[in-house]
Motif scaffolding. Structure first.
Motif, PDB file in Angstrom:
ATOM      1  N   ARG A   1       1.733   6.402  -8.876  1.00  0.00           N
ATOM      2  CA  ARG A   1       0.673   6.838  -9.793  1.00  0.00           C
ATOM      3  C   ARG A   1       1.234   7.092 -11.192  1.00  0.00           C
ATOM      4  O   ARG A   1       0.618   6.771 -12.187  1.00  0.00           O
ATOM      5  CB  ARG A   1      -0.002   8.099  -9.234  1.00  0.00           C
ATOM      6  CG  ARG A   1      -1.089   8.665 -10.096  1.00  0.00           C
ATOM      7  CD  ARG A   1      -2.273   7.759 -10.226  1.00  0.00           C
ATOM      8  NE  ARG A   1      -2.997   7.733  -8.971  1.00  0.00           N
ATOM      9  CZ  ARG A   1      -3.999   6.918  -8.739  1.00  0.00           C
ATOM     10  NH1 ARG A   1      -4.403   6.068  -9.646  1.00  0.00           N
ATOM     11  NH2 ARG A   1      -4.608   6.928  -7.591  1.00  0.00           N
TER      12      ARG A   1
ATOM     13  N   ARG B   1       4.029   8.271  -3.439  1.00  0.00           N
ATOM     14  CA  ARG B   1       2.665   8.081  -3.949  1.00  0.00           C
ATOM     15  C   ARG B   1       2.545   8.557  -5.388  1.00  0.00           C
ATOM     16  O   ARG B   1       1.936   7.885  -6.223  1.00  0.00           O
ATOM     17  CB  ARG B   1       1.654   8.807  -3.066  1.00  0.00           C
ATOM     18  CG  ARG B   1       1.342   8.036  -1.810  1.00  0.00           C
ATOM     19  CD  ARG B   1       0.264   8.714  -1.016  1.00  0.00           C
ATOM     20  NE  ARG B   1       0.950   9.437   0.055  1.00  0.00           N
ATOM     21  CZ  ARG B   1       0.572  10.568   0.588  1.00  0.00           C
ATOM     22  NH1 ARG B   1      -0.512  11.166   0.187  1.00  0.00           N
ATOM     23  NH2 ARG B   1       1.277  11.114   1.550  1.00  0.00           N
TER      24      ARG B   1
ATOM     25  N   HIS C   1      -2.539  -4.479  -8.964  1.00  0.00           N
ATOM     26  CA  HIS C   1      -2.630  -3.947 -10.321  1.00  0.00           C
ATOM     27  C   HIS C   1      -1.271  -4.078 -10.995  1.00  0.00           C
ATOM     28  O   HIS C   1      -0.242  -3.761 -10.406  1.00  0.00           O
ATOM     29  CB  HIS C   1      -3.073  -2.488 -10.272  1.00  0.00           C
ATOM     30  CG  HIS C   1      -3.357  -1.898 -11.607  1.00  0.00           C
ATOM     31  ND1 HIS C   1      -3.037  -0.613 -11.915  1.00  0.00           N
ATOM     32  CD2 HIS C   1      -3.936  -2.409 -12.715  1.00  0.00           C
ATOM     33  CE1 HIS C   1      -3.407  -0.346 -13.151  1.00  0.00           C
ATOM     34  NE2 HIS C   1      -3.953  -1.434 -13.651  1.00  0.00           N
TER      35      HIS C   1
ATOM     36  N   LYS D   1      -2.700   1.667  -9.761  1.00  0.00           N
ATOM     37  CA  LYS D   1      -3.838   2.271  -9.083  1.00  0.00           C
ATOM     38  C   LYS D   1      -4.227   1.591  -7.782  1.00  0.00           C
ATOM     39  O   LYS D   1      -4.805   2.221  -6.915  1.00  0.00           O
ATOM     40  CB  LYS D   1      -5.043   2.274 -10.020  1.00  0.00           C
ATOM     41  CG  LYS D   1      -4.781   3.085 -11.258  1.00  0.00           C
ATOM     42  CD  LYS D   1      -5.948   3.095 -12.182  1.00  0.00           C
ATOM     43  CE  LYS D   1      -5.588   3.939 -13.384  1.00  0.00           C
ATOM     44  NZ  LYS D   1      -6.701   4.163 -14.267  1.00  0.00           N
ATOM     45  N   ARG D   2      -3.956   0.328  -7.644  1.00  0.00           N
ATOM     46  CA  ARG D   2      -4.375  -0.406  -6.446  1.00  0.00           C
ATOM     47  C   ARG D   2      -3.448  -1.609  -6.259  1.00  0.00           C
ATOM     48  O   ARG D   2      -2.752  -2.009  -7.182  1.00  0.00           O
ATOM     49  CB  ARG D   2      -5.819  -0.861  -6.575  1.00  0.00           C
ATOM     50  CG  ARG D   2      -6.039  -1.805  -7.731  1.00  0.00           C
ATOM     51  CD  ARG D   2      -7.508  -2.022  -8.049  1.00  0.00           C
ATOM     52  NE  ARG D   2      -7.651  -2.686  -9.320  1.00  0.00           N
ATOM     53  CZ  ARG D   2      -7.608  -2.096 -10.511  1.00  0.00           C
ATOM     54  NH1 ARG D   2      -7.400  -0.797 -10.601  1.00  0.00           N
ATOM     55  NH2 ARG D   2      -7.750  -2.778 -11.615  1.00  0.00           N
ATOM     56  N   ILE D   3      -3.466  -2.188  -5.084  1.00  0.00           N
ATOM     57  CA  ILE D   3      -2.650  -3.367  -4.812  1.00  0.00           C
ATOM     58  C   ILE D   3      -3.086  -4.491  -5.738  1.00  0.00           C
ATOM     59  O   ILE D   3      -4.274  -4.741  -5.918  1.00  0.00           O
ATOM     60  CB  ILE D   3      -2.772  -3.791  -3.337  1.00  0.00           C
ATOM     61  CG1 ILE D   3      -2.179  -2.712  -2.445  1.00  0.00           C
ATOM     62  CG2 ILE D   3      -2.084  -5.136  -3.092  1.00  0.00           C
ATOM     63  CD1 ILE D   3      -2.342  -2.971  -0.973  1.00  0.00           C
TER      64      ILE D   3
ATOM     65  N   SER E   1       0.815  -1.207   0.000  1.00  0.00           N
ATOM     66  CA  SER E   1       0.000   0.000   0.000  1.00  0.00           C
ATOM     67  C   SER E   1       0.851   1.261   0.000  1.00  0.00           C
ATOM     68  O   SER E   1       1.946   1.289   0.561  1.00  0.00           O
ATOM     69  CB  SER E   1      -0.899   0.007   1.234  1.00  0.00           C
ATOM     70  OG  SER E   1      -1.605   1.214   1.326  1.00  0.00           O
TER      71      SER E   1
END
Length: 68
Positions: free
Chosen positions: A32, A28, A41, A37-39, A19
């Motif tokens: 991006r 961060r 991905h 976008k998310r864990i 995360s």
């Protein structure tokens, strides 16, 4: 994870495995910018100097494999 990642013409599969919560704003934004976008991905990127630099900056958050 690949050790000593260096620029080349290869393709990389980059997967976010940790995360970004509680990380610095720069980390961060780097995640991006890689397109993650998310864990869990995964994105495919060329192993150019820019991508390798970004991956090395957040290597503790991502898993990198050479694409086939």
């Amino acid at each position: 994870m690949m050790k000593n990642l260096t620029p080349s013409d290869a393709k990389l599969n980059i997967t976010l495995v940790r995360s970004v919560a509680g990380r610095t704003p720069a980390q961060r934004e780097t995640v991006r910018s890689l397109g993650l976008k998310r864990i869990g991905h995964t994105v495919e990127r060329t192993a150019d100097a820019v991508t390798v630099g970004m991956v090395n900056k957040v290597k503790h958050l991502v898993e990198v494999e050479e694409a086939k």
